[in-house]
Scaffold this active site. Structure first.
Site, mmCIF file in Angstrom:
data_model
loop_
_atom_site.group_PDB
_atom_site.id
_atom_site.type_symbol
_atom_site.label_atom_id
_atom_site.label_comp_id
_atom_site.label_asym_id
_atom_site.label_seq_id
_atom_site.Cartn_x
_atom_site.Cartn_y
_atom_site.Cartn_z
ATOM 1 C CD GLU A 23 -11.771 -11.268 8.628
ATOM 2 O OE1 GLU A 23 -12.526 -11.246 7.631
ATOM 3 O OE2 GLU A 23 -12.104 -11.760 9.730
ATOM 4 N NE ARG A 48 -14.960 -9.394 11.222
ATOM 5 C CZ ARG A 48 -15.783 -10.376 10.901
ATOM 6 N NH1 ARG A 48 -15.876 -10.780 9.649
ATOM 7 N NH2 ARG A 48 -16.511 -10.964 11.824
ATOM 8 C CE LYS A 50 -21.130 -18.660 -3.334
ATOM 9 N NZ LYS A 50 -19.816 -18.228 -2.822
#
Length: 636
Positions: free
Chosen positions: A367, A395, A286
């Site tokens: 979640e 969610r 990243k």
């Protein structure tokens, strides 16, 4: 190349400038791909500096994006980018290069892939872990139509921690689907990846072996170079061919260096010759190619505009108010445990995680699990607090109902990013939580008018013996003094904040919820002065239970009820007021102000509020129009 600064001037990118469609990329020699990747990295640095937005993930997939568009016949072949944080290079290579500086801005490019924006954006995303399911659907549909194509889902290792990804992989094997999954493994989601899956990926890397593929599509095992893997979680090495993906039934290839564009192009060309479920494991970094981002990947997940004015706001962010309350509450109650689904930094929990590591649970991008984990904890007499964004609580809705509310368990929800969220657009807007929560029995729902009330509401929710939620907006508070003492509020009680022009008989009552209270106060004063009517402004505080006593108290003297909320009008807090007025047979005109039945596209938060008519000027104009219409006398 390794860059150290974000350029303020557009870089010179002669080869990239010739690519306005991936077909033009595919006309290049393979030896030219490295130059394309380098120029694309420079351009992404420049464009992100102009627009702000997601940063590190895009720099990490430059070579991968070039290789995918070089090898696959897009848009006929389908590329699905999970989450979409990393789609800027994809947009640049698919005819939107010069528009990239407008990303996240009003009338500019969307922050994430969007089907209405381009035929190359095959699936609209923004939430994690949907790409494999969507890709499988596309593959099976094309098989049914007898019009097969290559379908490639690009999924990060963080997104792979969600159960939905594995549900889709399991189903892909059941259907022997022609589906390729590219696992972009950078050991990160927004924070560092955690859990058993991260350990498993680390073990594959530490094995020192890769499953490669020959030009004719045959797999073979070979040692891989000594790449450095980010993971802080180490475990015993394992045979690279003996892993979770093969156990599910996928053909596994990798791990490969995700920044070697030449090797990646060979791998994808070879894998096109194979059928069935295939997984390609690539390692990326990243922030690759930008030295500050490589050194601090969390900080550079997203950036602001390069030349943006220096922020002058001194008020704390609501997420920081939550984080400080969490530490303070934990200091006086050792039963408090805190849960986050991979949003430690965003939810303001870094200080708590360092101060109380044994009481902090980052469950990764899961979640549903986060909500039911809290339910299980509550069964054992501890006091779980779930920090979650409004858009992500959607969610876990079944778990909120079935696992928490139905059992009336003592779980506190700190719901961040409620209402409009500006540049992230409709995928991240928290526009529906009042509606989907207030229909559920046992839940208490609060909305603070400012940062101090947010702190006291969190304390109130924590003391409440049952499910309770405090929903607060993104960004900074209004600048009030925050009282360090924790004070419990009376459940279901609002307050009359102000009465303007109270000597007049005709009264407009503005019932404001949460973030719209301050704007309602400004509008109330303006209306009173302009229309010469009395205006009272109420801070309702509680969406559920609604303060019906306060409504009864003001009903006789009210000529017009107005409700204001930063939430969908349909089924929102104003609807709760409507329901009560109907139930109590209080027949008065009522104006509900909130978000229209539509998805609002990206813009600044202030621009979105103005567009929705929820800033002070918009509230004033709406009330004035209704009031004047209701008081007009028809002359015959």
């Amino acid at each position: 190349m390794l860059y150290k600064e974000i350029p303020s001037q557009r870089p010179v990118t002669p080869l990239l400038d010739t690519i306005n469609h991936p077909q033009q990329l595919r006309l290049l020699e393979r030896s030219q791909l490295e130059q394309v990747a380098d120029e694309l990295r420079q351009f992404i640095l420049y464009a992100a500096g102009q627009s702000g937005g997601h940063f590190g993930a895009n720099l990490g997939v430059i070579e991968l994006t070039v290789a995918l568009h070089y090898c696959f016949d897009t848009p006929n072949d389908r590329l699905i980018w999970d989450v979409g944080h990393q789609a800027y290079p994809h947009k640049a290579l698919t005819g939107r290069r010069e528009q990239l500086v407008t990303i996240r801005a009003k009338d500019g490019l969307a922050a994430f892939p969007a089907r209405e924006e381009s035929e190359f954006d095959t699936f609209g995303v923004g939430h994690s872990s949907t790409a494999i399911s969507a890709g499988l659907g596309m593959s099976l549909a094309r098989r049914f139509k007898q019009d097969p194509c290559h379908v490639v889902a690009i999924v990060g290792d963080g997104a792979m921690t969600a159960g939905m990804a594995f549900e889709a992989m399991n189903d892909a094997v059941a259907h022997d689907a022609d589906l390729m999954v590219v696992l972009n493994d950078n050991d990160m989601s927004i924070s560092c990846s955690t859990g058993g899956f991260a350990k498993h990926l680390a073990a594959i890397w530490e094995s020192g072996q890769s499953v490669n593929i020959s030009e004719d599509g045959e797999a073979f095992v070979q040692p891989h170079p000594e790449w450095t893997y980010n993971s802080r979680l180490h475990c015993a090495a394992t045979d690279a061919a003996d892993n979770l993906f093969k156990a599910i039934g996928f053909d596994y290839f990798g791990p490969f260096d995700g920044h070697d564009v030449t090797q990646l192009s060979h791998v994808f060309e070879a894998l096109k010759k194979r059928k069935g479920p295939r997984l390609v494991h690539v390692y990326t970094k990243k922030g690759k190619g930008f030295e500050p981002a490589e050194a601090d990947q969390i900080k550079y997940h997203a950036i602001g505009k390069l030349n943006a004015p220096t922020a002058t706001a001194t008020a704390p962010k609501y997420s920081d108010v939550f984080g400080q309350w969490l530490c303070d509450e934990a200091a006086q109650d050792d039963r408090l445990l805190a849960i986050t689904p991979a949003m430690c930094e965003g939810s303001g929990m870094v200080k708590f995680a360092k101060q109380y590591p044994e009481r902090f649970f980052d469950v990764a991008i899961a979640e549903q699990h986060a909500v039911t984990l809290a339910a299980g904890m509550a069964c054992e007499g501890v006091k779980p607090v779930v920090a979650i964004y409004s858009t992500f609580l959607q969610r876990g809705y079944d778990q909120l109902i079935h696992d928490v509310a139905l059992q009336n368990l003592d779980v506190t929800f700190g719901i961040d990013r409620a209402g409009l969220v500006g540049e992230d657009g409709p995928t991240h807007a928290g526009a529906y939580d009042y509606a989907f929560m207030r229909t559920v029995p046992n839940i208490v729902i609060m909305a603070p008018k400012d940062e101090n009330e947010c702190r006291q509401m969190l304390h109130t929710a924590y003391l409440y013996k049952g499910p309770a939620a405090v929903r607060y907006p993104r960004g900074n508070g209004v600048g009030v003094e925050i009282q360090q003492a924790l004070t419990e509020l009376e459940i279901g009680r609002g307050e009359i904040l102000a009465t303007f022009n109270g000597s007049q008989e005709s009264t407009i009552s503005i019932l404001a919820f949460g973030s719209r209270v301050q704007a309602a106060l400004e509008a109330g004063q303006a209306i009173a002065e302009k229309l010469d009517v009395a205006v009272r402004v109420l801070n309702m505080r509680f969406v559920k239970p609604l303060d019906t006593q306060l409504i009864d108290q003001i009903a006789d003297s009210t000529q017009l009820f107005v409700t204001v909320e930063e939430h969908a009008v349909m089924a929102g807090a104003g609807s709760a007021v409507n329901e009560y007025l109907a139930q109590a047979a209080i027949v008065k005109p009522i104006l509900n102000l909130g978000l229209a039945d539509d998805f609002m596209h990206q813009a600044s938060h202030a621009q979105m509020l103005q567009q929705a008519g929820l800033d002070a000027a918009g509230i004033t104009a709406s009330i004035e129009q209704v009031w004047l219409k209701s008081t007009q006398t028809v002359v015959c």
